[in-house]
Scaffold this active site. Structure first.
Site, PDB file in Angstrom:
ATOM      1  N   ALA A  33       0.836  -1.207   0.000  1.00 57.13           N
ATOM      2  CA  ALA A  33       0.000   0.000   0.000  1.00 57.13           C
ATOM      3  C   ALA A  33       0.868   1.253   0.000  1.00 57.13           C
ATOM      4  O   ALA A  33       0.565   2.239  -0.684  1.00 57.13           O
ATOM      5  CB  ALA A  33      -0.939  -0.003   1.207  1.00 57.13           C
ATOM      6  N   ASP A  34       1.966   1.225   0.760  1.00 57.62           N
ATOM      7  CA  ASP A  34       2.892   2.358   0.762  1.00 57.62           C
ATOM      8  C   ASP A  34       3.540   2.547  -0.603  1.00 57.62           C
ATOM      9  O   ASP A  34       3.661   3.670  -1.102  1.00 57.62           O
ATOM     10  CB  ASP A  34       3.990   2.128   1.803  1.00 57.62           C
ATOM     11  N   ILE A  35       3.980   1.449  -1.197  1.00 56.60           N
ATOM     12  CA  ILE A  35       4.656   1.536  -2.487  1.00 56.60           C
ATOM     13  C   ILE A  35       3.710   2.067  -3.573  1.00 56.60           C
ATOM     14  O   ILE A  35       4.061   2.961  -4.355  1.00 56.60           O
ATOM     15  CB  ILE A  35       5.212   0.163  -2.901  1.00 56.60           C
ATOM     16  N   GLY A  91       3.152   5.708  -3.087  1.00 52.72           N
ATOM     17  CA  GLY A  91       4.287   6.478  -3.569  1.00 52.72           C
ATOM     18  C   GLY A  91       4.253   6.658  -5.078  1.00 52.72           C
ATOM     19  O   GLY A  91       4.525   7.744  -5.599  1.00 52.72           O
TER      20      GLY A  91
END
Length: 395
Positions: free
Chosen positions: A168-170, A173
């Site tokens: 989810a972070d990637i 980003g």
């Protein structure tokens, strides 16, 4: 050769992964990135280990190359003054404070655009700047759970599972990069800056693509399918004689060729297997047949045969095996960088291969506060002023 974003300055007040990953990509593309860190503790990921290398965590090193590090106390009036001065000469601010935090400090988008009307601010939060969850913290693991991703990940008869990286972070980003580049294009045409409201939850929901679409069409709640595909058969892991491999037969012509490799061309002529929609309905009959046939040769033998036939396939590599793959080496996806304290620093490379403005690894992941003095000096502050900033815990 200058990068595609040469001349673009980014003030990055984000930390952990989504924001830093975004600003690193933009830095790879040539942007000048100033990473603002807490004046006492810095980016949390500096302490996320082991493993560490000469005091630097592997986690921090993976997402912070091509940046300068500056410490700053954003709660102090002088710190805010310095920040506003930085922003007035910058192009983009990337931040991932909880909703409303910068506004309470008097340095939110509405306040900052008074100093720089062309400013683009990317505001990354767990759930967005609006909605009933806007004030809740959002970590990748929580988002994987709430978005439905974990409900479709794992074995059919097992527990829900998270993805092996902070996906989810990637994704957030990457989506943030898209938003920033779009805003830069808009500004080029109109002179207008804008705020980008982007959340981990929205990005993860968007990434459900065909699985969410299936539910919207048929109303059937998707279930965990392990390593099988909900719409395509055969498209999963299989056991060879010496381990597992993935075979991904994407269409009926590929299936026909696949059956010849298996030395069972009759399978492609049988009505229940001839077309993908029928294979999907009859997969409980087909998969054991394919599994039994694939157990007769090794992974390497199947790799050669399937590659020759144009059937998508691949071994299930460990990270170590992947890094030794000749394709990875040929694509420069493992890069050596010089670092003032870490010997033989190796980082993953960039997947962006631009023919005219190639990405560059110009700056090592910075030490904590490594460039504070030089950045302040470049802003016009005198040495005695910088000493006082340190004494007063401004930096």
């Amino acid at each position: 050769m200058n990068g595609a974003l040469d001349g673009v300055r980014i003030i990055d007040v984000s930390r952990v992964l989504a924001g830093p990953f975004c600003s690193m990509i933009l830095g790879d593309l040539g942007a000048d990135v100033i990473k603002i860190e807490h004046h006492e503790s810095g980016d949390e990921t500096r302490g996320w280990g082991p493993p560490f290398a000469q005091g630097e965590s592997a986690y921090y090193l993976c997402a912070n190359r091509n940046k300068q590090s500056m410490t700053l106390n954003l709660k102090s009036e002088k710190g805010k003054e310095i920040f506003r001065k930085l922003v007035s000469s910058g192009d983009i601010v990337v931040q991932n404070f909880k909703t409303g935090t910068l506004e309470k400090m008097g340095i939110g988008y509405e306040e900052l655009k008074e100093f720089n009307p062309q400013l683009i601010m990317a505001s990354i939060t767990g759930f967005g700047l609006t909605g009933p969850y806007k004030d809740l913290p959002g970590y990748d693991y929580i988002i994987q759970a709430m978005s439905g991703l974990m409900s479709i990940t794992g074995e059919t008869d097992g527990s829900p599972m998270k993805v092996g990286v902070a996906i989810a972070d990637i994704l957030t980003g990457l989506y943030t990069c898209i938003g920033i580049l779009s805003a830069l294009h808009h500004r080029e045409k109109t002179g207008e800056g804008q705020e980008i409201d982007i959340s981990l939850m929205d990005c993860q929901v968007s990434s459900l693509v065909n699985v969410a679409s299936n539910y919207l069409f048929n109303g059937i709640t998707p279930e965990r399918m392990g390593n099988q595909h909900p719409n395509i058969v055969p498209y999963q892991t299989f056991h060879a004689s010496d381990g597992e491999l993935v075979v991904a037969v994407g269409n009926d012509e590929q299936f026909r060729r696949f059956t010849y490799v298996l030395e069972r061309p009759d399978l492609a002529e049988q009505e229940q297997f001839k077309r993908n929609e029928n294979r999907l309905l009859n997969k409980e009959e087909l998969i054991p047949i394919v599994e039994d046939l694939l157990k007769r040769k090794t992974k390497k033998e199947w790799k050669m045969l399937l590659d020759d036939a144009g059937i998508p396939n691949g071994p299930i590599n460990t990270i170590a095996e992947m890094l030794e793959d000749p394709q990875i080496k040929a694509r420069n996806m493992l890069v050596n960088m010089e670092h003032p304290t870490v010997e033989n620093l190796r980082v993953t490379g960039s997947p962006l291969k631009l023919s005219k403005t190639p990405v560059t690894m110009r700056k090592h992941p910075p030490l904590y506060g490594e460039h504070t003095d030089s950045i302040l000096a470049g802003m016009g502050y005198k040495p005695d002023e910088i000493i006082k900033f340190k004494q007063n815990k401004i930096i």
